[in-house]
Design a protein around this motif. Structure first.
Motif, PDB file in Angstrom:
ATOM      1  N   HIS A 102       0.607  -1.135   0.457  1.00  0.00           N
ATOM      2  CA  HIS A 102       0.149   0.203   0.044  1.00  0.00           C
ATOM      3  C   HIS A 102       1.073   1.635   0.050  1.00  0.00           C
ATOM      4  O   HIS A 102       1.687   1.545   0.975  1.00  0.00           O
ATOM      5  N   SER A 103       0.326   2.243  -1.040  1.00  0.00           N
ATOM      6  CA  SER A 103       1.702   3.564  -1.246  1.00  0.00           C
ATOM      7  C   SER A 103       1.464   4.453   0.277  1.00  0.00           C
ATOM      8  O   SER A 103       2.560   5.170   0.381  1.00  0.00           O
ATOM      9  N   ASP A 104       0.228   3.919   0.398  1.00  0.00           N
ATOM     10  CA  ASP A 104       0.380   4.792   1.736  1.00  0.00           C
ATOM     11  C   ASP A 104      -0.019   4.382   3.319  1.00  0.00           C
ATOM     12  O   ASP A 104       0.579   5.437   4.678  1.00  0.00           O
ATOM     13  N   GLY A 105       1.299   3.047   3.017  1.00  0.00           N
ATOM     14  CA  GLY A 105       1.480   2.525   4.473  1.00  0.00           C
ATOM     15  C   GLY A 105       0.341   1.686   4.591  1.00  0.00           C
ATOM     16  O   GLY A 105       0.606   0.824   5.614  1.00  0.00           O
ATOM     17  N   ASP A 106      -0.801   1.484   4.912  1.00  0.00           N
ATOM     18  CA  ASP A 106      -1.856   1.005   5.470  1.00  0.00           C
ATOM     19  C   ASP A 106      -2.024   0.057   5.484  1.00  0.00           C
ATOM     20  O   ASP A 106      -2.092  -0.593   4.222  1.00  0.00           O
ATOM     21  N   HIS A 107      -2.330  -0.611   6.266  1.00  0.00           N
ATOM     22  CA  HIS A 107      -2.446  -1.981   5.811  1.00  0.00           C
ATOM     23  C   HIS A 107      -3.664  -3.052   5.935  1.00  0.00           C
ATOM     24  O   HIS A 107      -3.709  -4.407   6.152  1.00  0.00           O
ATOM     25  N   ALA A 108      -4.639  -1.952   6.124  1.00  0.00           N
ATOM     26  CA  ALA A 108      -6.275  -2.345   5.948  1.00  0.00           C
ATOM     27  C   ALA A 108      -6.736  -3.849   4.713  1.00  0.00           C
ATOM     28  O   ALA A 108      -5.156  -3.487   3.267  1.00  0.00           O
ATOM     29  N   ALA A 109      -7.350  -4.139   4.480  1.00  0.00           N
ATOM     30  CA  ALA A 109      -8.352  -5.033   3.587  1.00  0.00           C
ATOM     31  C   ALA A 109      -8.255  -3.922   2.141  1.00  0.00           C
ATOM     32  O   ALA A 109      -8.559  -2.697   2.547  1.00  0.00           O
ATOM     33  N   ASP A 110      -8.317  -4.472   0.974  1.00  0.00           N
ATOM     34  CA  ASP A 110      -8.421  -4.004   0.104  1.00  0.00           C
ATOM     35  C   ASP A 110     -10.420  -3.675  -0.178  1.00  0.00           C
ATOM     36  O   ASP A 110     -10.784  -3.515   0.734  1.00  0.00           O
ATOM     37  N   PRO A 111     -10.322  -2.535   0.030  1.00  0.00           N
ATOM     38  CA  PRO A 111     -11.031  -0.890  -0.315  1.00  0.00           C
ATOM     39  C   PRO A 111     -12.331  -2.078  -0.659  1.00  0.00           C
ATOM     40  O   PRO A 111     -13.464  -2.466   0.020  1.00  0.00           O
ATOM     41  N   GLY A 112     -12.448  -2.678  -1.378  1.00  0.00           N
ATOM     42  CA  GLY A 112     -13.464  -4.081  -2.052  1.00  0.00           C
ATOM     43  C   GLY A 112     -14.150  -4.845  -0.884  1.00  0.00           C
ATOM     44  O   GLY A 112     -15.134  -5.477  -1.892  1.00  0.00           O
ATOM     45  N   MET A 113     -13.174  -5.897  -0.703  1.00  0.00           N
ATOM     46  CA  MET A 113     -13.450  -6.855   0.010  1.00  0.00           C
ATOM     47  C   MET A 113     -13.891  -6.229   1.576  1.00  0.00           C
ATOM     48  O   MET A 113     -13.176  -6.646   2.402  1.00  0.00           O
ATOM     49  N   GLU A 114     -14.871  -7.426   1.837  1.00  0.00           N
ATOM     50  CA  GLU A 114     -15.509  -7.227   3.000  1.00  0.00           C
ATOM     51  C   GLU A 114     -14.935  -7.987   3.845  1.00  0.00           C
ATOM     52  O   GLU A 114     -14.596  -9.205   3.871  1.00  0.00           O
ATOM     53  N   VAL A 115     -15.207  -7.543   5.020  1.00  0.00           N
ATOM     54  CA  VAL A 115     -14.131  -8.699   6.376  1.00  0.00           C
ATOM     55  C   VAL A 115     -15.397  -9.102   6.790  1.00  0.00           C
ATOM     56  O   VAL A 115     -16.545  -8.741   7.648  1.00  0.00           O
ATOM     57  N   LEU A 116     -15.184 -10.520   6.973  1.00  0.00           N
ATOM     58  CA  LEU A 116     -16.017 -11.209   7.927  1.00  0.00           C
ATOM     59  C   LEU A 116     -16.092 -10.959   9.486  1.00  0.00           C
ATOM     60  O   LEU A 116     -14.675 -11.357   9.870  1.00  0.00           O
ATOM     61  N   THR A 117     -16.944 -10.535  10.066  1.00  0.00           N
ATOM     62  CA  THR A 117     -17.149 -10.539  11.712  1.00  0.00           C
ATOM     63  C   THR A 117     -18.541 -11.331  12.083  1.00  0.00           C
ATOM     64  O   THR A 117     -19.310 -11.802  11.078  1.00  0.00           O
ATOM     65  N   PRO A 118     -18.667 -11.627  12.717  1.00  0.00           N
ATOM     66  CA  PRO A 118     -20.248 -11.732  13.444  1.00  0.00           C
ATOM     67  C   PRO A 118     -21.451 -11.198  13.796  1.00  0.00           C
ATOM     68  O   PRO A 118     -22.112 -11.530  12.945  1.00  0.00           O
ATOM     69  N   ASP A 119     -20.839  -9.982  13.243  1.00  0.00           N
ATOM     70  CA  ASP A 119     -22.030  -9.168  12.671  1.00  0.00           C
ATOM     71  C   ASP A 119     -22.349  -8.854  11.741  1.00  0.00           C
ATOM     72  O   ASP A 119     -23.519  -8.480  11.355  1.00  0.00           O
ATOM     73  N   THR A 120     -21.445  -9.617   9.902  1.00  0.00           N
ATOM     74  CA  THR A 120     -21.480  -9.334   9.017  1.00  0.00           C
ATOM     75  C   THR A 120     -21.352 -10.615   8.253  1.00  0.00           C
ATOM     76  O   THR A 120     -21.633 -10.606   6.985  1.00  0.00           O
ATOM     77  N   ALA A 121     -21.562 -11.477   8.895  1.00  0.00           N
ATOM     78  CA  ALA A 121     -21.604 -12.908   8.735  1.00  0.00           C
ATOM     79  C   ALA A 121     -22.864 -13.628   8.311  1.00  0.00           C
ATOM     80  O   ALA A 121     -23.975 -12.483   8.112  1.00  0.00           O
ATOM     81  N   PRO A 122     -23.074 -14.092   6.589  1.00  0.00           N
ATOM     82  CA  PRO A 122     -24.216 -14.474   6.540  1.00  0.00           C
ATOM     83  C   PRO A 122     -25.576 -14.363   7.172  1.00  0.00           C
ATOM     84  O   PRO A 122     -26.389 -14.741   7.435  1.00  0.00           O
ATOM     85  N   PHE A 123     -24.186 -16.013   7.967  1.00  0.00           N
ATOM     86  CA  PHE A 123     -25.871 -16.577   9.228  1.00  0.00           C
ATOM     87  C   PHE A 123     -25.086 -15.538  10.541  1.00  0.00           C
ATOM     88  O   PHE A 123     -23.809 -16.211  10.936  1.00  0.00           O
ATOM     89  N   ARG A 124     -25.584 -15.479  11.349  1.00  0.00           N
ATOM     90  CA  ARG A 124     -26.004 -15.155  12.135  1.00  0.00           C
ATOM     91  C   ARG A 124     -26.608 -15.440  13.174  1.00  0.00           C
ATOM     92  O   ARG A 124     -27.548 -16.052  13.207  1.00  0.00           O
ATOM     93  N   GLN A 125     -26.149 -15.597  14.479  1.00  0.00           N
ATOM     94  CA  GLN A 125     -27.165 -16.277  15.876  1.00  0.00           C
ATOM     95  C   GLN A 125     -26.244 -14.839  17.321  1.00  0.00           C
ATOM     96  O   GLN A 125     -25.744 -15.075  17.424  1.00  0.00           O
ATOM     97  N   GLN A 126     -27.297 -15.131  18.403  1.00  0.00           N
ATOM     98  CA  GLN A 126     -27.223 -14.075  19.385  1.00  0.00           C
ATOM     99  C   GLN A 126     -26.987 -15.612  20.435  1.00  0.00           C
ATOM    100  O   GLN A 126     -27.379 -16.848  20.920  1.00  0.00           O
ATOM    101  N   ILE A 127     -26.128 -15.298  21.009  1.00  0.00           N
ATOM    102  CA  ILE A 127     -25.320 -16.069  22.459  1.00  0.00           C
ATOM    103  C   ILE A 127     -25.664 -15.737  23.314  1.00  0.00           C
ATOM    104  O   ILE A 127     -25.277 -14.426  24.037  1.00  0.00           O
ATOM    105  N   LYS A 128     -27.218 -16.341  24.417  1.00  0.00           N
ATOM    106  CA  LYS A 128     -27.127 -16.006  25.527  1.00  0.00           C
ATOM    107  C   LYS A 128     -27.270 -16.634  26.219  1.00  0.00           C
ATOM    108  O   LYS A 128     -28.169 -18.361  26.301  1.00  0.00           O
ATOM    109  N   LEU A 129     -26.172 -17.806  27.212  1.00  0.00           N
ATOM    110  CA  LEU A 129     -26.584 -18.822  27.467  1.00  0.00           C
ATOM    111  C   LEU A 129     -25.970 -18.957  29.617  1.00  0.00           C
ATOM    112  O   LEU A 129     -25.384 -17.342  29.977  1.00  0.00           O
ATOM    113  N   THR A 130     -26.935 -19.332  30.504  1.00  0.00           N
ATOM    114  CA  THR A 130     -26.677 -19.066  31.899  1.00  0.00           C
ATOM    115  C   THR A 130     -25.628 -20.649  32.229  1.00  0.00           C
ATOM    116  O   THR A 130     -26.117 -21.475  31.296  1.00  0.00           O
ATOM    117  N   CYS A 131     -24.735 -20.249  32.983  1.00  0.00           N
ATOM    118  CA  CYS A 131     -23.926 -21.598  33.417  1.00  0.00           C
ATOM    119  C   CYS A 131     -24.161 -21.635  35.063  1.00  0.00           C
ATOM    120  O   CYS A 131     -24.194 -20.926  35.639  1.00  0.00           O
TER     121      CYS A 131
END
Length: 148
Positions: A21-50
């Motif tokens: 990257h010419s600006d030294g930024d190591h972020a993902a390519d602008p057109g590439m979406e980063v997969l996180t639990p919030d952005t994933a196609p399949f999402r599920q809330q976790i709520k457990l009592t132990c």
């Protein structure tokens, strides 16, 4: 022959650690979406009592306990069978950020600080194990119970 293969690999492989990257930024390519639990196609809330009923401190005999933390957060992935998980475990004493994976109904989480590493394993039948490894000592506390 090995030398020729090696030289060919070196000639056609970008230098390791090279900043592309010419600006030294190591972020993902602008057109590439980063997969996180919030952005994933399949999402599920976790709520457990132990409910942990047995506590074992280092090499001492195990004793009965009534330790009942809550685990809340979100899981997400490309398929509903294998999900990455981002949670918090809330206890009377503290709140711990935990990351891990959910495979089917089983869950494995880890987190904490260098001083206290936390590991939670929950089987598909809800049997649960929670351990805290303390660097100072070192010593470990383990809990046996269930999470649902």
């Amino acid at each position: 022959m090995r030398l020729l293969v090696f030289l060919a690999l070196v000639a056609f492989t970008p230098a390791l650690g090279q900043d592309t990257h010419s600006d030294g930024d190591h972020a993902a390519d602008p057109g590439m979406e980063v997969l996180t639990p919030d952005t994933a196609p399949f999402r599920q809330q976790i709520k457990l009592t132990c409910t942990f009923t047995t506590e074992c401190v280092e090499a001492e005999p195990c004793t009965e306990t009534k330790f009942a933390p809550q685990i809340t957060g979100v899981a997400g992935g490309l398929t509903p069978e294998e999900l990455m998980v981002q949670t918090q475990m809330i206890t009377d004493a503290e709140t711990i950020d935990l990351l891990g994976v959910k495979s089917g109904m089983a869950l494995s989480l880890a987190g904490g600080t260098f001083a206290a590493r936390h590991l939670v394993s929950i089987a598909k039948d809800e049997a649960a194990r929670y351990t805290v490894h303390y660097a100072d000592g070192p010593f470990v506390i383990s809990y046996l119970g269930t999470c649902n």
